[in-house]
Design a protein around this motif. Structure first.
Motif, PDB file in Angstrom:
ATOM      1  N   PHE A   1      40.482  10.182 -64.183  1.00 24.09           N
ATOM      2  CA  PHE A   1      40.165  10.283 -65.748  1.00 24.09           C
ATOM      3  C   PHE A   1      40.906  11.702 -66.105  1.00 24.09           C
ATOM      4  N   VAL A   2      40.891  11.725 -67.483  1.00 24.31           N
ATOM      5  CA  VAL A   2      41.458  12.865 -68.340  1.00 24.31           C
ATOM      6  C   VAL A   2      40.481  13.337 -69.055  1.00 24.31           C
ATOM      7  N   PRO A   3      40.232  14.766 -68.612  1.00 16.72           N
ATOM      8  CA  PRO A   3      39.181  15.497 -69.574  1.00 16.72           C
ATOM      9  C   PRO A   3      39.427  15.783 -70.795  1.00 16.72           C
ATOM     10  N   PHE A   4      38.455  15.830 -71.605  1.00 13.59           N
ATOM     11  CA  PHE A   4      38.641  16.276 -72.963  1.00 13.59           C
ATOM     12  C   PHE A   4      37.762  17.397 -73.308  1.00 13.59           C
ATOM     13  N   PRO A   5      38.103  18.116 -74.467  1.00 12.47           N
ATOM     14  CA  PRO A   5      37.130  19.527 -74.827  1.00 12.47           C
ATOM     15  C   PRO A   5      35.846  19.108 -74.957  1.00 12.47           C
ATOM     16  N   PRO A   6      34.802  19.768 -74.477  1.00 11.11           N
ATOM     17  CA  PRO A   6      33.374  19.258 -74.595  1.00 11.11           C
ATOM     18  C   PRO A   6      33.110  18.988 -76.152  1.00 11.11           C
ATOM     19  N   GLY A   7      32.354  17.813 -76.316  1.00  7.06           N
ATOM     20  CA  GLY A   7      31.941  17.519 -77.708  1.00  7.06           C
ATOM     21  C   GLY A   7      32.979  16.881 -78.601  1.00  7.06           C
ATOM     22  N   SER A   8      34.071  16.429 -77.732  1.00  5.27           N
ATOM     23  CA  SER A   8      35.054  15.695 -78.415  1.00  5.27           C
ATOM     24  C   SER A   8      34.732  14.168 -79.061  1.00  5.27           C
ATOM     25  N   GLY A   9      34.090  13.557 -77.968  1.00  2.40           N
ATOM     26  CA  GLY A   9      33.871  12.186 -78.307  1.00  2.40           C
ATOM     27  C   GLY A   9      34.919  11.283 -78.240  1.00  2.40           C
ATOM     28  N   PRO A  10      35.699  11.014 -77.360  1.00  4.50           N
ATOM     29  CA  PRO A  10      36.813  10.001 -77.399  1.00  4.50           C
ATOM     30  C   PRO A  10      36.339   8.649 -77.796  1.00  4.50           C
ATOM     31  N   ARG A  11      37.276   8.122 -78.892  1.00  3.87           N
ATOM     32  CA  ARG A  11      36.878   6.905 -79.543  1.00  3.87           C
ATOM     33  C   ARG A  11      38.136   5.698 -79.350  1.00  3.87           C
ATOM     34  N   HIS A  12      39.085   5.995 -79.889  1.00  8.92           N
ATOM     35  CA  HIS A  12      40.047   4.984 -79.879  1.00  8.92           C
ATOM     36  C   HIS A  12      41.394   5.610 -79.562  1.00  8.92           C
ATOM     37  N   LEU A  13      42.306   4.607 -78.904  1.00 11.63           N
ATOM     38  CA  LEU A  13      43.599   5.222 -78.557  1.00 11.63           C
ATOM     39  C   LEU A  13      44.792   4.332 -78.994  1.00 11.63           C
ATOM     40  N   ALA A  14      45.839   4.956 -79.409  1.00 15.24           N
ATOM     41  CA  ALA A  14      47.255   4.370 -79.681  1.00 15.24           C
ATOM     42  C   ALA A  14      48.506   4.892 -78.983  1.00 15.24           C
ATOM     43  N   TRP A  15      49.293   4.122 -78.794  1.00 15.90           N
ATOM     44  CA  TRP A  15      50.641   4.364 -78.213  1.00 15.90           C
ATOM     45  C   TRP A  15      51.543   4.641 -78.913  1.00 15.90           C
ATOM     46  N   HIS A  16      52.615   5.631 -78.789  1.00 17.55           N
ATOM     47  CA  HIS A  16      53.828   5.997 -79.353  1.00 17.55           C
ATOM     48  C   HIS A  16      54.598   4.840 -78.767  1.00 17.55           C
TER      49      HIS A  16
END
Length: 235
Positions: free
Chosen positions: A135-150
């Protein structure tokens, strides 16, 4: 579909298209491998369907038969853990599932865990297995939702629902490693109300990124640096 009759979790339905314009013919229905399915992705071979289940915090892979019908889930992986938000992050919440450009890795944004989970995909068997790193950790409380590629395939962007930010990630296709480079806010500095990030899209030319805010009810436009992929709020 959410909790269809006779099932303890969500369900997925397959349809045939046409030949008349707009005509959909139901083919079959299969379990989604969890509760509250919210996002689907078909792999590049057309042989595998991936489903993210928000309420249960799981991801499933199902085989797609030659006639378009779905099998039962061949793989179901249950996430575990919690985040810091007292209401929205009491447990895992898989919010979306995407594939890398090579169709080798499945990426699951888990809002409840502040993680982008990374799995290896075998579409021939509809099999998902944890990648390394997992996994890739995100800052606490971020709430990752959707992803888009370049479009260059070496950069990915994630909109974070809970803190209204967009995160930029570098991607090394071999060995399949992500590095979180930047997280930038999506809202005007003077805005004090409640807002949640929703959708994200990269322009096909790779020069701009668009992300929507619910609450502020706006569209944030970012310029993408051609040199390192970092973001600058343009509008």
């Amino acid at each position: 579909i959410s909790d269809p009759a006779g099932q303890s979790g969500g369900g997925l339905r397959a349809f045939a298209i046409g030949p008349e314009p707009g005509r959909l013919t139901p083919l079959n229905q299969a379990p989604s491998g969890g509760a509250g399915p919210c996002h689907l992705t078909v792999d590049a071979t057309g042989r595998c369907l991936l489903a993210a289940n928000y309420r249960s915090g799981s991801v499933a892979a199902l085989a797609i038969r030659p006639d378009g019908r779905l099998t039962e889930p061949a793989t179901v992986l249950q996430h575990a853990g919690a985040g810091i938000h007292p209401v929205r992050q009491q447990g895992p919440h898989a919010h979306s599932v995407n594939l890398d450009p090579a169709n080798r890795l499945a990426l699951v944004a888990d809002l409840g865990l502040d993680k982008l989970m990374v799995y290896r995909l075998d579409p021939a068997r509809a099999a998902l297995t944890p990648h390394e790193p997992a996994f890739v950790p995100f800052p606490p409380g971020s709430g990752p939702r959707h992803l888009a590629w370049h479009p260059d395939g070496t950069r990915a962007y994630v909109c974070n629902e809970l803190n209204n930010t967009v995160s930029a990630l570098d991607f090394e296709p071999d060995p399949g490693r992500f590095t979180l480079r930047q997280s930038v806010g999506m809202l005007p500095a003077l805005f004090k109300g409640e807002s949640l990030a929703a959708e994200i899209l990269v322009h096909p030319a790779g020069r701009f990124l668009y992300a929507s805010n619910r609450g502020h009810d706006s569209l944030a436009v970012f310029a993408i640096s051609p040199s390192d992929g970092t973001l600058t709020l343009a509008a």
